[in-house]
Design a protein around this motif. Sequence first.
Motif, mmCIF file in Angstrom:
data_model
loop_
_atom_site.group_PDB
_atom_site.id
_atom_site.type_symbol
_atom_site.label_atom_id
_atom_site.label_comp_id
_atom_site.label_asym_id
_atom_site.label_seq_id
_atom_site.Cartn_x
_atom_site.Cartn_y
_atom_site.Cartn_z
ATOM 1 N N ASP A 196 -5.223 6.508 4.886
ATOM 2 C CA ASP A 196 -5.299 5.155 4.356
ATOM 3 C C ASP A 196 -6.339 4.328 5.100
ATOM 4 O OD1 ASP A 196 -3.700 5.451 6.591
ATOM 5 O OD2 ASP A 196 -2.328 3.821 6.059
ATOM 6 N N GLU A 205 0.822 -1.205 0.000
ATOM 7 C CA GLU A 205 0.000 0.000 0.000
ATOM 8 C C GLU A 205 0.862 1.264 0.000
ATOM 9 O OE1 GLU A 205 -3.029 -0.190 -0.480
ATOM 10 O OE2 GLU A 205 -3.739 -2.126 0.265
ATOM 11 N N SER A 231 -3.969 13.747 0.255
ATOM 12 C CA SER A 231 -4.695 12.689 0.967
ATOM 13 C C SER A 231 -5.301 13.189 2.271
ATOM 14 C CB SER A 231 -3.758 11.509 1.250
ATOM 15 O OG SER A 231 -3.288 10.934 0.052
ATOM 16 N N PRO A 260 0.251 7.551 2.628
ATOM 17 C CA PRO A 260 -0.460 8.804 2.310
ATOM 18 C C PRO A 260 0.500 9.984 2.289
ATOM 19 C CG PRO A 260 -1.609 7.577 4.026
ATOM 20 C CD PRO A 260 -0.279 6.915 3.843
ATOM 21 N N VAL A 269 -4.350 6.019 -2.082
ATOM 22 C CA VAL A 269 -5.282 6.528 -1.079
ATOM 23 C C VAL A 269 -6.082 7.699 -1.617
ATOM 24 C CG1 VAL A 269 -5.456 7.556 1.219
ATOM 25 C CG2 VAL A 269 -3.768 5.759 0.786
#
Length: 540
Positions: free
Chosen positions: A392, A205, A364, A208, A418
């Motif tokens: 996130d 992932e 984000s 952010p 994100v």
Amino acid sequence: MDDDRILERERLQIELIRELDFEELQVEEVEEDSPDSDEDDDLAAFRVTSHTRLSDNLGADELVFNPDVASLHTYLGEVEDTTNRIASVDGGTVLKLPLFYLEGVVLFPESTLPLRIIQSSFLAAVERALSQTNAPCTIGVIRVYREGHQFKYATVGTTAEIRQYRRLSDGSFNVITRGQQRFRLKRRWTDVEGFPCGEVHIVDEDVPLRTPRDAFGKLVPVSNLRGRCDSSKMSTFTPHRDTDEQSVANSEESFEGGLTLSEKRLHHSAVDSIMDDWTSSDDDQVVSTSNIQSSASHSYSSRSIRCSGQDDKNESGNGKSPVSQGKDQKHFRLTSFREKTDLNRFRMAPRAFWPYWVYRMYDSYHLAQRAADLWKQIVGVPNMEAVVNKPDILSFFIASKIPVSESIRQELLEIDGVSYRLQREIELLESFDRVRCKHCQTIIARRSDMLVMSSDGPLGAYVNPHGYVHEVMTFYKANDVALRGRPVLKDSWFPGYAWTIANCATCETQLGWLFTAANKKLKPSSFWAVRSSQVADDMR
């Protein structure tokens, strides 16, 4: 600490649930057209007190349902905590896991998923998950859906950690899992024991960021371009106090040093053109704000000439062309503009090629705040303030609870990044207005009809005694729905409420259930649970 608090709360709630179970089942006729004034009062009272504990709402004349009860899944009975489980693995890790294909269900990280395991092959899958060493107590959950007469499998799923389970006397399992990490399905097969397995690649992932790396990481702030402007004047362009803009500058400081000479000239000319646009478009405003009268235009020009070190005679004597005079006037306008204008207004202006709002589109943290504000305005609970500084987690939190169709939720699960996921969620929250039947497009409910009956939010997953998992969204009113059968109190997902099957009155598809209070004192007296798998994608 959190697990102990949940267990203590569960014991208190079970005692209250037992009191409700002893109440005599009394189901009233529900008018589907419009609730009467008493019902409106009941709903108003529930909305005010739905976040408080049930024990705090016991009164002489009413008993308000506690949404915490539904999120505990007490209908599964007592369960035991698992041991030796791991929280997560590194992104990019490849695992071999038992897979659970669930129709109508999309699992997100941090979401709760209850399971009732009956089939022998899946019982073996749970046993394997509990004993495996590479990822103990972990299974993979994949959404399966129908396309014509065939089943299709999603390529992106979520790992689920088995947190609690109970083996029943008939050999079946009651299991409570929690979503952990997204994965991409690389390949799948059937184990020798008959259950599906898969090789999954854990998604790495993104962290952010306040400024997207790819879209804006190579932009040069105007404050860096001192070589083209007067350093004493440009020093007045102080960074904006907002930490978002500060991080924009920090992420771009090193870029100009890597440019070639021709690239720098290109950047400088672009910034000069921006300044020209500012001065040419705002020239009249500068004059007006400075209270310069038309009669003072000569002194205005004379100051310009004195700044350049020449007078009218010298200028005419030097024989400057109209083009040269135009350049002098342009230079004066730039200088005068900087002197007479409050430069604080530029602290919100772009320091690079793109306007400030462009950065905000991919920030984000800004998007997380917008999404949390919209959620509070439209849905209300649960409160997102605790995770608003973790974009996130917030993006998965909203995606798992937003009352939209399962195909849209699968779309949210598959989005990488994100900021992009939050952008899509904001769009959905702003456009979400009506709930339609997936098959005939009949309007079943509206956003204003939404009622949160679980502390998990307006949408949650529940499992019936036959092992089928349903994700349902709850409403206090529904239209064009026909009831089938009589109310049943046994195995209710919402303790104290009896369920009745509800079909679409137009196409006769099962949409969900009507839940009615077994005790007349319990508020709200009724509500509807609509299956997300039977909801159309168009919710405008």
